[in-house]
Structures are given as C-alpha cells and as structure tokens.
Design a protein around this motif. Structure first.
Motif, mmCIF file in Angstrom:
data_model
loop_
_atom_site.group_PDB
_atom_site.id
_atom_site.type_symbol
_atom_site.label_atom_id
_atom_site.label_comp_id
_atom_site.label_asym_id
_atom_site.label_seq_id
_atom_site.Cartn_x
_atom_site.Cartn_y
_atom_site.Cartn_z
ATOM 1 N N ASP A 47 56.518 -66.240 75.923
ATOM 2 C CA ASP A 47 55.327 -65.416 75.715
ATOM 3 C C ASP A 47 54.078 -66.099 76.272
ATOM 4 N N GLN A 63 51.354 -58.792 73.700
ATOM 5 C CA GLN A 63 50.834 -58.793 72.321
ATOM 6 C C GLN A 63 51.918 -58.539 71.281
ATOM 7 N N GLU A 64 53.188 -58.480 71.713
ATOM 8 C CA GLU A 64 54.227 -58.113 70.738
ATOM 9 C C GLU A 64 54.639 -59.295 69.863
ATOM 10 N N SER A 65 55.100 -58.975 68.674
ATOM 11 C CA SER A 65 55.501 -60.027 67.744
ATOM 12 C C SER A 65 56.976 -60.381 67.941
#
Lengths: 160, 160
Positions: A47, A63-65
C-alpha cells in the motif's frame, strides 16, 4: 536508486513464499509493534509503496483498509496490480529528480518542503524496517526469517 | 549513497537517546529474534558497519565480542571511535566504485564475486532491518520506538 527497489521486491516475494508455509491464523494473529500482524505488514508495505508513487505523480491515493485484503493471495494480487506503475516510476528515475520539492501539508496548517529523493529513500527504508519486524515475529513462531542480505542476490553485476 | 548513511547515523543517535531513558537490565534483557538484546543490536550495527569498511579496504576486521561493550556508554564510545573511518569512506564514494568486484570466499571453497555497491547497500539495509527489530522490542517494554521516517530530517535540500 532502482537497486534497492529490486532488493525489496525480491525480499517481499521471499516473505510471500515464507507465508505459504504458515497457518493463516498465525499470519493474522495480533502481535506487538508495527501494524500488528504479519499479513497486515505485507499489505501495508504494498500500500505505502504504491501510494507514494501516486502522491508524487499527483494522482489519487490508495485508501482501502486491510479488511478487504486479509488473505495472502489477496495481498499478492494487490501487489501484482500495483507493481507496474511503481516499476515505471522507479525505472524512469534520474538524478535531476533528487531535490525536486515535495510540498507536504502538515496538521498545523504549514507546508513542509521535502524532496522526491527523500520520499524514494523513505519508500525503500519503510519496507526494510517492517521486514525487520517480521523477522522478530518469525522467531516468535519458531520459524527462520527470510534473509535481509543485500549481498549475494546478483543485484549489481561486477565489473570484471 | 551518503544520504542513507547520514539517515542511519541520525536514527542511531536517536536510539542511543531512547536508551538513556530505559533501565540497563531492559537494554540487556534477552529477547526473541535478531542478535538477542537491544544494546547488543546497537553494538552489532556499529561493529558491522565499520567491519565492512575495513574489509573493503583490505584492513583487519573488528573481532571483539559484546562482552567488553555491554553498557550504553561503551557502545557510544566505540561508535565515536569507528565513525571517522566510516565517514571518510562514505564521503569519498563515487559511482565508479558501484560495480567494483568484491571477492568473497565461501564456506565450500569457492569464491563469490559481489560488488562494492552491493556491500554499501547491505551496510545501509543492515541497520534499518535491525532498527525494525528494536521497534518491536520497544513496544514490548511499553515505550514508543524511534521513528524510522526518512522524510522530515532535512537530508536532501529542495531545489526551490
């Protein structure tokens, strides 16, 4: 500059292979320090590397978790998706970019001026630092960690 | 090349300062992974950095054990003694040395041919990897680790 990115990609692949021999519960187990688990560390490294390349290019960030990427295969797949853009950026690097300013807005409203050369080195050091954490957790579960050696990987051909 | 050495020296100094606030017993406590304790890790990093500079120059290596250096002040003193020679070597670096062959005898009697550029990057990555280990142990004793950030240290002045 590109030598250490190639080193990081080799080491990351070796950690993926290391993960293949470890139960998923161990890969996801909450641990002390870092971002908290082995698999989340690998996700975080993938990331952050891609996100910096995006930021330097003025493109939207990732922006993803971790929730959507909590298996080894999903992290590897994300890495495969991101890698071409990172490679293009790294292989196009030249010394004139070293001191190119990077304007970094701070929480207090000021804007710090760093440089692209610092950001690239941060990307490199970031992974190495986190792999150091993996090496401790690896010993905690009784398994030999991936070597961090730079020497012996054939990264720079000798001038014979 | 010298940017990441300066980074490592700054971070190492910050770890020494971090150690000042930690009981000596904690610094020497046997831990899982790496070389086994916080202080021995710092000793090891100082030792390895200088030893590689000596090896590349064909000079005798450092062979002493941690036993004689098991206090923070002794490790810092050793670092102060070794640093000038490391700095001279690092600041005299130029690109023509990147692929200079390094002949490395192997346990099986063969001789591997690596390069000075690989050795220099190994020296850099070696410390960062071990500082990653310190960051886990730091959290184990409930203390915030030293930041591994490359950005924000003023290492490369921006071209404004």
């Amino acid at each position: 500059m590109e030598v250490m990115f190639r080193y990081n990609w080799m080491v990351r692949e070796q950690w993926y292979q290391w993960c293949e021999e470890v139960a998923e519960a161990e890969l996801l187990r909450r641990r002390t320090g870092g971002v908290g688990s082995i698999l989340q560390t690998l996700f975080h490294v993938v990331d952050v590397e891609w996100s910096w390349v995006r930021v330097l290019q003025g493109k939207p960030d990732f922006q993803e978790s971790f929730d959507g990427y909590s298996t080894l295969e999903k992290v590897r797949q994300l890495d495969r998706e991101f890698r071409p853009e990172v490679e293009s950026f790294v292989y196009a690097w030249n010394d004139s970019l070293e001191s190119h300013p990077f304007h970094d807005p701070q929480p207090d409203g000021t804007v710090a001026v760093d440089t692209w050369g610092e950001v690239m080195r941060h990307m490199i050091a970031h992974q190495i630092h986190h792999m150091g954490q993996l090496s401790v957790w690896s010993r905690e579960i009784g398994k030999k960690p991936v070597s961090a050696n730079v020497i012996g990987k054939g990264l720079i051909p000798p001038n014979l």
